[in-house]
Write a protein that holds these residues in place. Structure first.
Motif, PDB file in Angstrom:
ATOM      1  N   ARG A  57     -29.126  58.642  21.483  1.00  0.00           N
ATOM      2  CA  ARG A  57     -29.951  59.698  20.912  1.00  0.00           C
ATOM      3  C   ARG A  57     -29.138  60.508  19.906  1.00  0.00           C
ATOM      4  O   ARG A  57     -27.964  60.772  20.123  1.00  0.00           O
ATOM      5  N   ALA A 106     -34.521  65.205  20.352  1.00  0.00           N
ATOM      6  CA  ALA A 106     -33.710  63.988  20.438  1.00  0.00           C
ATOM      7  C   ALA A 106     -33.572  63.528  21.877  1.00  0.00           C
ATOM      8  O   ALA A 106     -33.589  62.323  22.172  1.00  0.00           O
ATOM      9  N   LEU A 163     -32.822  62.926  13.297  1.00  0.00           N
ATOM     10  CA  LEU A 163     -34.134  63.566  13.176  1.00  0.00           C
ATOM     11  C   LEU A 163     -34.186  64.569  12.029  1.00  0.00           C
ATOM     12  O   LEU A 163     -35.272  64.939  11.580  1.00  0.00           O
ATOM     13  N   TRP A 200     -35.333  55.980  22.014  1.00  0.00           N
ATOM     14  CA  TRP A 200     -34.752  55.438  20.785  1.00  0.00           C
ATOM     15  C   TRP A 200     -34.652  53.926  20.878  1.00  0.00           C
ATOM     16  O   TRP A 200     -34.224  53.381  21.900  1.00  0.00           O
ATOM     17  N   SER A 227     -29.780  63.975  17.295  1.00  0.00           N
ATOM     18  CA  SER A 227     -30.579  64.974  16.588  1.00  0.00           C
ATOM     19  C   SER A 227     -30.284  64.942  15.096  1.00  0.00           C
ATOM     20  O   SER A 227     -31.116  65.337  14.274  1.00  0.00           O
TER      21      SER A 227
END
Length: 236
Positions: free
Chosen positions: A7, A30, A12, A35, A9
């Motif tokens: 994951r 996240a 994103l 994922w 962030s």
């Protein structure tokens, strides 16, 4: 084949829908996302399946498509990294309305329906972007219905080439589609067969409107395409 990836962030931050959210909010999202890394040519979403996740395309390219009863492919749109999909099923809770396949190896993060609806309630900026995205989609689909209902294959090919030209960016009166869409891809977008697309592209080349350059297709005279469409549509 897909596999779970770490994951992030940071990934994103490049999703247009989530732009401007705080780092804390991105970290939370996240962690709540699933994922996946998916090979090219693999299905991501199947039409009519009972899933309502929203997908964020971190990298790669996706195609939203479906197939008729006789096996003809109908292509709706392609998505590039930074875009999202799946919000319709997440909002109304109904089955998927189309298939989604990867055109390139892709990394996607999926957010379940409950978390997505919570995001819309908590972040008005994101909710407004979703509304704008859906409004744009309705306009595009309305235009395609009009084209399919009122125009012949020849003009539908012209309309699709003009749409692709505008997406690629017009320089003066020219644009370069690189790589060029295949004849089969164009056929799936305008609801016809590959032979008819080939015939029309050849006619446009003879008219000096198109030109092949290696793997690219160059629109030499965008304004002529605009004028040809305006004659049958009433607008370009």
């Amino acid at each position: 084949m897909s596999m779970t990836i770490q994951r992030s962030s940071l990934a994103l931050q490049h999703i247009a829908l989530l732009e401007g959210l705080s780092q804390q909010r991105l970290d939370e999202l996240a962690q709540r996302c699933q994922w996946q890394s998916i090979a090219a040519g693999a299905p991501l979403v199947l039409r009519s399946e009972e899933k309502s996740d929203v997908y964020f395309l971190v990298s790669g390219q996706l195609r939203v498509t479906t197939y008729s009863a006789n096996g003809r492919q109908i292509t709706f749109r392609d998505l590039n990294e930074g875009e999202h999909l799946g919000e319709i099923a997440a909002i109304d809770g109904r089955p998927r309305s189309a298939d989604v396949v990867t055109l390139k190896a892709s990394v996607v993060a999926s957010l379940d329906r409950a978390a997505f609806l919570e995001l819309l309630r908590d972040e008005p900026m994101v909710a407004e972007r979703v509304m704008r995205s859906l409004t744009s989609l309705v306009r595009q689909l309305s235009e395609r219905v009009i084209d399919l209902s009122t125009m012949g294959v020849q003009n539908r090919v012209h309309a699709e080439l003009l749409r692709l030209a505008r997406e690629a960016g017009i320089d003066g009166n020219r644009t370069r589609l690189d790589p060029a869409p295949t004849h089969s891809e164009l056929a799936s977008r305008v609801s016809t067969n590959r032979e008819q697309v080939t015939r029309e592209l050849n006619a446009l080349q003879r008219a000096g409107i198109l030109e092949k350059e290696g793997k690219a297709l160059v629109v030499l005279d965008v304004q002529r395409l605009v004028a040809m469409l305006a004659e049958v549509r009433g607008f370009p």
